[in-house]
Scaffold this motif. Structure first.
Motif, short mmCIF file in Angstrom:
data_model
loop_
_atom_site.label_atom_id
_atom_site.label_comp_id
_atom_site.label_asym_id
_atom_site.label_seq_id
_atom_site.Cartn_x
_atom_site.Cartn_y
_atom_site.Cartn_z
N TYR A 127 -2.67 -21.23 26.52
CA TYR A 127 -3.16 -19.86 26.58
C TYR A 127 -4.36 -19.73 25.65
O TYR A 127 -4.37 -20.30 24.57
N LEU A 128 -5.36 -18.96 26.08
CA LEU A 128 -6.48 -18.63 25.21
C LEU A 128 -6.37 -17.14 24.91
O LEU A 128 -6.47 -16.31 25.81
N ASP A 129 -6.11 -16.83 23.65
CA ASP A 129 -5.92 -15.44 23.22
C ASP A 129 -4.92 -14.71 24.13
O ASP A 129 -5.13 -13.55 24.51
N GLY A 130 -3.85 -15.40 24.51
CA GLY A 130 -2.79 -14.80 25.29
C GLY A 130 -2.93 -14.90 26.80
O GLY A 130 -2.02 -14.53 27.52
N THR A 131 -4.06 -15.40 27.29
CA THR A 131 -4.27 -15.54 28.73
C THR A 131 -4.04 -16.99 29.14
O THR A 131 -4.68 -17.89 28.60
N ILE A 132 -3.14 -17.20 30.08
CA ILE A 132 -2.88 -18.56 30.55
C ILE A 132 -4.13 -19.12 31.21
O ILE A 132 -4.81 -18.42 31.97
N PHE A 133 -4.48 -20.38 30.88
CA PHE A 133 -5.67 -20.97 31.49
C PHE A 133 -5.50 -22.43 31.86
O PHE A 133 -6.33 -22.97 32.61
N ALA A 134 -4.45 -23.10 31.40
CA ALA A 134 -4.32 -24.53 31.70
C ALA A 134 -2.89 -25.00 31.46
O ALA A 134 -2.10 -24.33 30.80
N ILE A 135 -2.60 -26.17 32.02
CA ILE A 135 -1.37 -26.89 31.69
C ILE A 135 -1.75 -28.33 31.36
O ILE A 135 -2.78 -28.84 31.80
N VAL A 136 -0.91 -28.95 30.55
CA VAL A 136 -1.07 -30.36 30.23
C VAL A 136 0.18 -31.07 30.73
O VAL A 136 1.30 -30.66 30.42
N GLY A 137 -0.01 -32.09 31.54
CA GLY A 137 1.09 -32.86 32.07
C GLY A 137 0.59 -33.93 33.00
O GLY A 137 -0.58 -33.92 33.42
N LEU A 138 1.45 -34.87 33.31
CA LEU A 138 1.06 -36.00 34.15
C LEU A 138 -0.17 -36.68 33.58
O LEU A 138 -1.08 -37.08 34.30
N ASP A 139 -0.21 -36.77 32.24
CA ASP A 139 -1.31 -37.42 31.52
C ASP A 139 -2.68 -36.82 31.82
O ASP A 139 -3.68 -37.53 31.83
N ALA A 140 -2.74 -35.52 32.08
CA ALA A 140 -4.02 -34.89 32.39
C ALA A 140 -3.99 -33.42 31.99
O ALA A 140 -2.96 -32.85 31.70
N LEU A 141 -5.19 -32.85 32.02
CA LEU A 141 -5.39 -31.42 31.79
C LEU A 141 -5.68 -30.79 33.14
O LEU A 141 -6.48 -31.30 33.93
N TRP A 142 -5.01 -29.68 33.41
CA TRP A 142 -5.15 -28.98 34.69
C TRP A 142 -5.50 -27.53 34.40
O TRP A 142 -4.75 -26.83 33.71
N LEU A 197 -13.38 -20.98 33.80
CA LEU A 197 -12.88 -20.71 35.15
C LEU A 197 -11.37 -20.48 35.13
O LEU A 197 -10.85 -19.62 35.83
N GLY A 198 -10.68 -21.28 34.32
CA GLY A 198 -9.23 -21.13 34.18
C GLY A 198 -8.85 -19.81 33.54
O GLY A 198 -7.90 -19.15 33.98
N VAL A 199 -9.58 -19.42 32.51
CA VAL A 199 -9.30 -18.15 31.83
C VAL A 199 -9.53 -16.99 32.80
O VAL A 199 -8.72 -16.07 32.89
N GLU A 200 -10.64 -17.05 33.55
CA GLU A 200 -10.93 -15.98 34.50
C GLU A 200 -9.83 -15.89 35.56
O GLU A 200 -9.41 -14.79 35.93
N ALA A 201 -9.37 -17.04 36.06
CA ALA A 201 -8.28 -17.04 37.04
C ALA A 201 -7.00 -16.47 36.42
O ALA A 201 -6.27 -15.72 37.07
N GLY A 202 -6.75 -16.82 35.17
CA GLY A 202 -5.58 -16.29 34.47
C GLY A 202 -5.65 -14.79 34.30
O GLY A 202 -4.63 -14.09 34.41
#
Length: 117
Positions: A33-48, A101-106
């Protein structure tokens, strides 16, 4: 999913000029989360990064695959996350650009209501 704490630490460092990154455990991975807004996940050895119909064209332009997972019984599921382009792993400006882009989608995502007990 496995948590790559070094990757999370890099995201925190690269995103510091834009705000505070926090994390929550998620099925062996982490939700960011960036300042409370979901923007990414980490898993499967990568950033999404979080994606949606508005940002899909940008992700498609760099051939960023969707996050997919096995559901059992031969079925595959997918989530609205796209694999981060390679340059985000060593370039803070690229991290900030794609994470935006992730923050905006979140921010566009509907707020989930808590279930009544």
């Amino acid at each position: 999913m496995a948590v790559d704490q070094g990757l999370i630490d890099w995201v925190v460092e690269a995103m510091a000029p834009l705000g505070t990154v926090t994390q929550r455990a998620m099925m062996g991975g982490a939700t960011l989360y960036l300042d409370g807004t979901i923007f990414a996940i980490v898993g499967l050895d990568a950033l999404w990064f979080k994606a949606d119909a508005v940002s899909d064209a940008a992700w498609d332009a760099v051939a960023a695959p969707r996050f997919t997972y096995e559901m059992g019984e031969g079925r595959t599921g997918q989530m609205n996350y796209r694999r981060a382009p390679d340059d985000v792993y060593d370039d803070a400006e690229a991290m900030q650009k794609w994470a935006a882009l992730g923050v905006e989608a979140g921010m566009r995502a509907p707020v989930k209501k808590k279930r009544a007990k």
